[in-house]
Design a protein around this motif. Structure first.
Motif: not given
Length: 60
Positions: A15-28, A40-46
């Protein structure tokens, strides 16, 4: 379906990998200003927290 501690950690990791990827995609792709760097920074934290969960996945 019986869920022990390792199964819960495995689900939390995915779940955290999925949320991290979605946050990075939102940032990009969604935000082109400074907010994109924050997403993107929060996604890397996830990803970092998911890595810890994966490391704990046989030791708990």
């Amino acid at each position: 379906m019986a869920m022990n501690k390792n199964t819960v950690l495995a689900w939390a990791t995915w779940i955290m990998i999925f949320v991290g990827l979605s946050l990075i995609a939102l940032g990009a792709f969604r935000y082109d200003d400074v907010a994109g760097w924050g997403f993107a920074a929060v996604g890397i934290g996830f990803f970092a927290i998911a890595w810890v969960f994966n490391a704990l996945n046989g030791r708990v």
